[in-house]
Design a protein around this motif. Structure first.
Motif, short mmCIF file in Angstrom:
data_model
loop_
_atom_site.label_atom_id
_atom_site.label_comp_id
_atom_site.label_asym_id
_atom_site.label_seq_id
_atom_site.Cartn_x
_atom_site.Cartn_y
_atom_site.Cartn_z
N LEU A 89 0.82 -1.20 0.00
CA LEU A 89 0.00 0.00 0.00
C LEU A 89 0.86 1.26 0.00
CD1 LEU A 89 -2.83 -1.06 2.46
CD2 LEU A 89 -3.15 -0.40 0.06
N LYS A 90 1.89 1.27 0.82
CA LYS A 90 2.75 2.46 0.89
C LYS A 90 3.40 2.74 -0.46
CE LYS A 90 3.85 2.60 5.82
NZ LYS A 90 4.88 2.38 6.87
N VAL A 93 0.55 4.00 -2.92
CA VAL A 93 0.05 5.32 -2.52
C VAL A 93 1.10 6.40 -2.77
CG1 VAL A 93 -0.73 6.71 -0.56
CG2 VAL A 93 -1.58 4.38 -0.86
N ARG A 96 1.19 7.18 -6.54
CA ARG A 96 0.04 7.93 -7.05
C ARG A 96 -0.03 9.34 -6.49
NH1 ARG A 96 -0.92 5.91 -11.79
NH2 ARG A 96 -1.46 3.68 -11.76
N ILE A 172 -4.83 7.48 3.36
CA ILE A 172 -5.48 7.02 2.13
C ILE A 172 -6.94 7.45 2.11
CG2 ILE A 172 -6.17 4.98 0.81
CD1 ILE A 172 -3.64 3.60 1.86
N LEU A 175 -7.62 11.04 0.89
CA LEU A 175 -7.12 11.49 -0.41
C LEU A 175 -8.26 11.82 -1.37
CD1 LEU A 175 -4.16 8.99 -0.91
CD2 LEU A 175 -4.01 11.43 -0.37
N LEU A 180 -7.77 7.94 -5.08
CA LEU A 180 -8.34 6.72 -4.50
C LEU A 180 -8.71 5.72 -5.59
CD1 LEU A 180 -10.69 7.89 -1.59
CD2 LEU A 180 -8.59 6.55 -1.41
N ILE A 183 -5.60 4.00 -6.85
CA ILE A 183 -5.06 3.06 -5.87
C ILE A 183 -5.86 1.75 -5.88
CG2 ILE A 183 -4.65 2.62 -3.42
CD1 ILE A 183 -4.22 5.70 -3.15
#
Length: 318
Positions: A89-90, A93, A96, A172, A175, A180, A183
């Motif tokens: 995820l990191k 994110v 993006r 997240i 955002l 979103l 992602i």
């Protein structure tokens, strides 16, 4: 009324009075000394009782310890999977966010970088980032110090590593919609690798965030050494037919259990990572089944949301 202190010998005597078999008294005393009576007996002994002050016939201290150490091991396995999810995820994110704000310094500190409908929550995240900077900006061993002194800027991919899973979830969540959506789309190949099914836009940010929230709750149970057996998340994970139909879970069913969180993890893990998680849990359950004499493994499955005899299913090919 205050609970009175009991010596190890008194603890052992009390357990025997309640019908618990203790094959090795010295070993039991050592376990109670190093692992805490409350953690082992109060936490796991109740699953072997037929009343609050009596154990089922044949129940032994070894069975309780097996259940205790079983849960310790699966919490380590699940926590490791949560770390892998956090890493994925990191990375997504950060990419993006940097793509959206490529020409802006310290965009993560700018309220205009967040969803305007969630600015009050975003202010807390901005404050968290500010505190991370304050703590690390003068630490010469920190990557933050390096980037500030060399480039007078902190890229999002550097500072995001200082967020824990909870901070990442809120970042997240706050955002803008266009980020979103990207992602959520970036995550769909994980599901395809695990299931051979293309989700496309059906994996919405709302579903993604719902899944993340429950994974976060399970992750925190593991990290803070709380009991996973009988734990339920605060809210049902959102229903995703392409996923839940495979497990015969309907839209009207409860989706708060550990088992439900386990199956949604495949939306954030590679095929190899999810196979390792699945097969490791299966192995732990099989080992526990071999150690249980007075209760059934299905008693434990029921409390964790797993189907009966789940450990007998074939392992996933890694």
């Amino acid at each position: 009324m205050q609970k009175q202190f009991k010596t190890l010998d008194e603890q052992i005597s009390l357990l025997k009075e309640r019908g618990l078999i203790i094959p090795d008294t010295n070993k039991a005393k050592r376990y109670l000394l190093t692992s805490n009576y409350y953690n082992i007996i109060n936490g796991y002994g109740k699953y072997f009782q037929d009343s609050p002050d009596h154990y089922v016939t044949g129940a032994s201290f070894n069975e309780i310890c097996s259940l205790y150490f079983f849960e310790e091991e699966i919490k380590k396995t699940v926590f490791n999977a949560a770390l892998q999810i956090e890493h994925h995820l990191k990375s997504i994110v950060a990419y993006r966010f940097a793509e959206q704000y490529r020409d802006q310094k310290y965009a993560f500190l700018n309220p205009s970088s967040y969803n305007p409908r969630k600015l009050s929550d975003a202010c807390r995240t901005i404050n968290k980032f500010s505190n991370i900077l304050k703590i690390n900006i003068n630490d010469r061993t920190s990557s933050i110090y390096h980037y500030v002194s060399t480039y007078q800027n902190i890229p999002i991919w550097v500072i995001i590593d200082h967020l824990d899973f909870g901070g990442l979830y809120h970042f997240i969540k706050e955002l803008p919609d266009q980020i979103l959506n990207k992602i959520a789309s970036d995550l769909t190949p994980f599901f395809f690798d695990n299931n051979g099914i293309t989700l496309g836009q059906r994996f919405t940010p709302t579903i993604m965030l719902s899944f993340m929230k429950n994974i976060l709750e399970i992750r925190n149970v593991c990290a803070h050494n709380k009991r996973l057996i009988e734990f339920n998340c605060h809210a049902d994970a959102k229903y995703l037919s392409e996923l839940h139909d495979q497990y015969s879970i309907t839209a009207s069913e409860d989706r708060k259990s550990f088992y439900n969180t386990f199956i949604i993890m495949q939306c954030f893990l590679s095929k190899t990572e999810f196979c390792i998680l699945n097969n490791t849990l299966r192995k732990r359950f099989k080992n526990l089944n071999n150690d249980l004499n007075t209760i059934s493994i299905n008693d434990i499955f029921l409390k964790m949301g797993f189907p009966e005899n789940w450990q007998l299913r074939s392992p996933l090919p890694q």
